[in-house]
Write an enzyme that holds these catalytic residues in place. Sequence first.
Site, mmCIF file in Angstrom:
data_model
loop_
_atom_site.group_PDB
_atom_site.id
_atom_site.type_symbol
_atom_site.label_atom_id
_atom_site.label_comp_id
_atom_site.label_asym_id
_atom_site.label_seq_id
_atom_site.Cartn_x
_atom_site.Cartn_y
_atom_site.Cartn_z
ATOM 1 N N TRP A 82 0.793 -1.225 0.000
ATOM 2 C CA TRP A 82 0.000 0.000 0.000
ATOM 3 C C TRP A 82 0.831 1.283 0.000
ATOM 4 C CZ3 TRP A 82 -4.496 1.392 3.915
ATOM 5 C CH2 TRP A 82 -5.410 2.246 3.290
ATOM 6 N N ASP A 83 2.145 1.188 0.043
ATOM 7 C CA ASP A 83 2.954 2.412 0.017
ATOM 8 C C ASP A 83 4.303 2.147 -0.646
ATOM 9 O OD1 ASP A 83 3.374 5.119 0.502
ATOM 10 O OD2 ASP A 83 4.268 4.777 2.462
#
Length: 340
Positions: free
Chosen positions: A239-240
């Site tokens: 997610w990042d």
Amino acid sequence: MRGTPAVLVDGKPVGAKDGSMFDAAGFARTLKGRAWLRRVGAVVEIPAELVEVQLRYGGAAGREFVEGLPGRVAEFLERWGLRVAGPAMHGMTALVLPVVRADGTEAALKLLVPDEESAGEPVALRAWDGRGCVRLLEWDGPTGTLLLERLDAGRHLSGLVERDARAAVTVVAGLLARLTSVRAPEGLRGLGEVAAGLLAGVPEAAGRLADAGERRLLRDCAAALAEVAAEPGDRLLHWDLHFGNVLAGEREPWLAIDPKPLAGDPGFELLPALVNGFRAGEVGWRFDLLTGVVGLDRERARAWTLGRVVQNCLWEVEDGEVALPEREVAVAEVLLGRAG
């Protein structure tokens, strides 16, 4: 008896956990202080930016985190038999200390503000077990404190993308293929919940935009997201995974750090590699490379990437912007077939 660390911000002492001011220089001259410094190997200096961010934006939890750092550093250095081996590093919500374990192994002690995103980090790192990511060595559940393998913080993929964007995107694609091959453990936040929240926020956000064309673009991105939201997927997402969250290692050339884990479709992972180190004209080949290496259905990946565009745009509007970010607009126009 455990000593309280000498903690400085820009060379000045900060408040100790009990609220009193801590005289770091005076402490270092005492017998107790010298004994403590022999154990940790250095005065721990807290980056001023981390303190400022936590005191300004972190609320009560941020202030508690800053004020508790002296005792917390001391606790985990002693508990895990660590010695400080260099200056502190930081993100916006974490302090990272390079340390050496009792057996001489280099490691990194990560102290962070517990929140919904960071709570899943050790869960994800254990599930990946070092395959494509930094390895978790120790973990304290109540505080969220982590002991991680030491990577080279001075060598991250952001440096490579400036010289060879294709090579950098290829590295990220390979890491994503490995990371998302793992099924998400039970209990992680799901992409379905995130997607529902994004779709719910679009009408108000679109109404705040100054340009009619951008309002239409945001709604079209949301429409694409709505087509896939009912099937959010079950893979373990980072997610990042932007280029700054990929560091050089010894056991592997490049490894991912700082996950904000989510259970969902890997197509939601692509946008950081499209917009970081952004250059006009590169969106198409980057998207092709990522979907090809990770093995994604292009239409689903397109829809989930447009959903990630929605997320970034909503964040901008929440911060008071009345125009969409240029990079996200460029990505959306390519994926919607509107680029000139």
